[in-house]
Design a protein around this motif. Sequence first.
Motif, PDB file in Angstrom:
ATOM      1  N   VAL A  72       0.812  -1.211   0.000  1.00 18.39           N
ATOM      2  CA  VAL A  72       0.000   0.000   0.000  1.00 18.39           C
ATOM      3  C   VAL A  72       0.856   1.276   0.000  1.00 18.39           C
ATOM      4  CG1 VAL A  72      -1.762   1.295   1.279  1.00 18.39           C
ATOM      5  CG2 VAL A  72      -2.007  -1.178   0.947  1.00 18.39           C
ATOM      6  N   PRO A  73       2.005   1.336   0.706  1.00 17.10           N
ATOM      7  CA  PRO A  73       2.811   2.566   0.637  1.00 17.10           C
ATOM      8  C   PRO A  73       3.314   2.908  -0.770  1.00 17.10           C
ATOM      9  CG  PRO A  73       3.422   1.310   2.565  1.00 17.10           C
ATOM     10  CD  PRO A  73       2.505   0.425   1.744  1.00 17.10           C
ATOM     11  N   GLY A  74       3.271   1.960  -1.690  1.00 17.50           N
ATOM     12  CA  GLY A  74       3.665   2.251  -3.070  1.00 17.50           C
ATOM     13  C   GLY A  74       2.550   2.838  -3.912  1.00 17.50           C
ATOM     14  N   LEU A  75       1.340   2.867  -3.376  1.00 21.63           N
ATOM     15  CA  LEU A  75       0.191   3.331  -4.159  1.00 21.63           C
ATOM     16  C   LEU A  75       0.214   4.810  -4.533  1.00 21.63           C
ATOM     17  CD1 LEU A  75      -2.770   1.276  -2.690  1.00 21.63           C
ATOM     18  CD2 LEU A  75      -1.687   1.046  -4.935  1.00 21.63           C
ATOM     19  N   PRO A  76       0.670   5.724  -3.657  1.00 22.39           N
ATOM     20  CA  PRO A  76       0.707   7.117  -4.111  1.00 22.39           C
ATOM     21  C   PRO A  76       1.546   7.290  -5.380  1.00 22.39           C
ATOM     22  CG  PRO A  76       0.871   7.063  -1.740  1.00 22.39           C
ATOM     23  CD  PRO A  76       0.983   5.625  -2.220  1.00 22.39           C
ATOM     24  N   TRP A  99      -4.157  12.284  -9.472  1.00 20.91           N
ATOM     25  CA  TRP A  99      -3.187  13.059  -8.700  1.00 20.91           C
ATOM     26  C   TRP A  99      -3.759  13.478  -7.349  1.00 20.91           C
ATOM     27  CZ3 TRP A  99      -2.124  16.292 -13.652  1.00 20.91           C
ATOM     28  CH2 TRP A  99      -1.232  15.609 -14.479  1.00 20.91           C
ATOM     29  N   GLU A 100      -5.019  13.847  -7.330  1.00 21.49           N
ATOM     30  CA  GLU A 100      -5.639  14.227  -6.055  1.00 21.49           C
ATOM     31  C   GLU A 100      -5.698  13.021  -5.114  1.00 21.49           C
ATOM     32  OE1 GLU A 100      -6.925  16.011  -2.889  1.00 21.49           O
ATOM     33  OE2 GLU A 100      -6.258  17.090  -4.667  1.00 21.49           O
ATOM     34  N   GLY A 101      -6.029  11.863  -5.648  1.00 23.30           N
ATOM     35  CA  GLY A 101      -6.043  10.652  -4.831  1.00 23.30           C
ATOM     36  C   GLY A 101      -4.660  10.326  -4.288  1.00 23.30           C
ATOM     37  N   SER A 102      -3.647  10.510  -5.116  1.00 19.01           N
ATOM     38  CA  SER A 102      -2.265  10.279  -4.693  1.00 19.01           C
ATOM     39  C   SER A 102      -1.872  11.241  -3.584  1.00 19.01           C
ATOM     40  CB  SER A 102      -1.313  10.443  -5.879  1.00 19.01           C
ATOM     41  OG  SER A 102       0.025  10.357  -5.461  1.00 19.01           O
ATOM     42  N   ALA A 106      -0.888  10.053   0.159  1.00 16.64           N
ATOM     43  CA  ALA A 106       0.456  10.350   0.652  1.00 16.64           C
ATOM     44  C   ALA A 106       0.390  11.190   1.926  1.00 16.64           C
ATOM     45  CB  ALA A 106       1.272  11.066  -0.427  1.00 16.64           C
ATOM     46  N   GLU A 107      -0.518  12.150   1.962  1.00 14.80           N
ATOM     47  CA  GLU A 107      -0.674  12.970   3.165  1.00 14.80           C
ATOM     48  C   GLU A 107      -1.156  12.120   4.333  1.00 14.80           C
ATOM     49  OE1 GLU A 107      -3.231  16.090   1.690  1.00 14.80           O
ATOM     50  OE2 GLU A 107      -1.513  17.400   1.299  1.00 14.80           O
ATOM     51  N   GLU A 108      -2.136  11.258   4.079  1.00 17.77           N
ATOM     52  CA  GLU A 108      -2.674  10.405   5.136  1.00 17.77           C
ATOM     53  C   GLU A 108      -1.607   9.469   5.698  1.00 17.77           C
ATOM     54  OE1 GLU A 108      -5.673   6.637   5.290  1.00 17.77           O
ATOM     55  OE2 GLU A 108      -6.374   8.393   4.193  1.00 17.77           O
ATOM     56  N   MET A 109      -0.760   8.936   4.839  1.00 15.71           N
ATOM     57  CA  MET A 109       0.283   8.003   5.280  1.00 15.71           C
ATOM     58  C   MET A 109       1.578   8.717   5.672  1.00 15.71           C
ATOM     59  SD  MET A 109      -0.252   4.561   2.983  1.00 15.71           S
ATOM     60  CE  MET A 109       0.137   5.252   1.411  1.00 15.71           C
ATOM     61  N   LYS A 110       1.562  10.059   5.562  1.00 19.72           N
ATOM     62  CA  LYS A 110       2.729  10.875   5.910  1.00 19.72           C
ATOM     63  C   LYS A 110       3.964  10.507   5.076  1.00 19.72           C
ATOM     64  CE  LYS A 110       1.133  11.748  10.644  1.00 19.72           C
ATOM     65  NZ  LYS A 110      -0.160  12.087  10.237  1.00 19.72           N
ATOM     66  N   LEU A 111       3.742  10.282   3.791  1.00 20.67           N
ATOM     67  CA  LEU A 111       4.810   9.947   2.852  1.00 20.67           C
ATOM     68  C   LEU A 111       5.236  11.229   2.135  1.00 20.67           C
ATOM     69  CD1 LEU A 111       3.258   6.662   1.421  1.00 20.67           C
ATOM     70  CD2 LEU A 111       5.065   6.871   3.145  1.00 20.67           C
ATOM     71  N   LYS A 112       6.137  11.975   2.764  1.00 23.10           N
ATOM     72  CA  LYS A 112       6.521  13.292   2.271  1.00 23.10           C
ATOM     73  C   LYS A 112       7.145  13.245   0.882  1.00 23.10           C
ATOM     74  CE  LYS A 112       7.110  15.254   6.827  1.00 23.10           C
ATOM     75  NZ  LYS A 112       8.051  15.728   7.827  1.00 23.10           N
ATOM     76  N   PHE A 113       8.000  12.271   0.643  1.00 19.51           N
ATOM     77  CA  PHE A 113       8.654  12.186  -0.662  1.00 19.51           C
ATOM     78  C   PHE A 113       7.624  11.925  -1.759  1.00 19.51           C
ATOM     79  CE2 PHE A 113      10.636   9.656  -4.035  1.00 19.51           C
ATOM     80  CZ  PHE A 113      11.561  10.578  -4.490  1.00 19.51           C
ATOM     81  N   ASP A 114       6.718  10.986  -1.521  1.00 24.00           N
ATOM     82  CA  ASP A 114       5.700  10.683  -2.527  1.00 24.00           C
ATOM     83  C   ASP A 114       4.760  11.869  -2.734  1.00 24.00           C
ATOM     84  OD1 ASP A 114       6.215   7.862  -3.351  1.00 24.00           O
ATOM     85  OD2 ASP A 114       6.008   7.539  -1.205  1.00 24.00           O
ATOM     86  N   LEU A 115       4.418  12.556  -1.664  1.00 24.85           N
ATOM     87  CA  LEU A 115       3.596  13.757  -1.776  1.00 24.85           C
ATOM     88  C   LEU A 115       4.325  14.797  -2.623  1.00 24.85           C
ATOM     89  CD1 LEU A 115       1.220  15.577  -1.101  1.00 24.85           C
ATOM     90  CD2 LEU A 115       2.347  16.103   1.091  1.00 24.85           C
ATOM     91  N   ALA A 116       5.594  14.997  -2.356  1.00 24.19           N
ATOM     92  CA  ALA A 116       6.373  15.978  -3.103  1.00 24.19           C
ATOM     93  C   ALA A 116       6.456  15.615  -4.581  1.00 24.19           C
ATOM     94  CB  ALA A 116       7.769  16.111  -2.501  1.00 24.19           C
ATOM     95  N   ARG A 117       6.628  14.332  -4.890  1.00 23.95           N
ATOM     96  CA  ARG A 117       6.689  13.917  -6.304  1.00 23.95           C
ATOM     97  C   ARG A 117       5.362  14.172  -7.003  1.00 23.95           C
ATOM     98  NH1 ARG A 117       9.011   8.610  -8.261  1.00 23.95           N
ATOM     99  NH2 ARG A 117       8.876   9.780 -10.181  1.00 23.95           N
ATOM    100  N   THR A 118       4.264  13.950  -6.297  1.00 25.86           N
ATOM    101  CA  THR A 118       2.957  14.217  -6.888  1.00 25.86           C
ATOM    102  C   THR A 118       2.783  15.713  -7.118  1.00 25.86           C
ATOM    103  OG1 THR A 118       2.028  12.265  -5.829  1.00 25.86           O
ATOM    104  CG2 THR A 118       0.465  13.908  -6.622  1.00 25.86           C
ATOM    105  N   LEU A 119       3.171  16.507  -6.143  1.00 27.85           N
ATOM    106  CA  LEU A 119       3.083  17.965  -6.294  1.00 27.85           C
ATOM    107  C   LEU A 119       3.969  18.449  -7.432  1.00 27.85           C
ATOM    108  CD1 LEU A 119       3.100  18.884  -2.514  1.00 27.85           C
ATOM    109  CD2 LEU A 119       1.185  19.228  -4.108  1.00 27.85           C
ATOM    110  N   LEU A 120       5.131  17.866  -7.578  1.00 27.57           N
ATOM    111  CA  LEU A 120       6.014  18.218  -8.686  1.00 27.57           C
ATOM    112  C   LEU A 120       5.340  17.912 -10.021  1.00 27.57           C
ATOM    113  CD1 LEU A 120       8.743  19.078  -9.897  1.00 27.57           C
ATOM    114  CD2 LEU A 120       9.565  16.754  -9.461  1.00 27.57           C
TER     115      LEU A 120
END
Length: 159
Positions: A72-76, A99-102, A106-120
């Motif tokens: 599941v942590p790979g889903l974002p 992208w919104e789902g990602s 990522a925010e819910e799981m506190k995955l900062k790197f994945d959140l940042a990649r999505t924002l990028l």
Amino acid sequence: LEEALEIFETCEQVSLEHGIDRSPITTRYKNGRLEAWLMLAERSEGAERAGWLARAEAEKDAVLKHGQKNYVPGLPETMTLRGTLAWLLGDESGAQEWWEGSRAMAEEMKLKFDLARTLLETGRRLDDRGSLQRAIALFEKTGSQWELQEARRIVAESV
């Protein structure tokens, strides 16, 4: 990218040979392969572009299902890639939904790197400086130098 694809193919062969295809780590190479196909599609035209997009489209559901069952942590990351695929296929609203789902996951799981990649990715595609600035701040916190430089480059080019 061609070398990366060779490595991803080797990863798949080894995981199948050793019966570890359901291992969480395999989600990462499946995502990596999907990302490589999308990158190659963007660098191509005509039939070659269509071929890379067709590969990505053929695998997108399997990669998502694999992540849901095994890592599941790979889903974002998978969801961001699904958004990019939708974008490249001309489905802007579908891309934004992925992208919104990602971002939310990522925010819910506190995955900062994945959140940042999505924002990028969204910042780049939608010309959204706010998302790019937020990505930069997160990449600075995570120490992700390559991605940080890429985000800064995109911001500088969009001025």
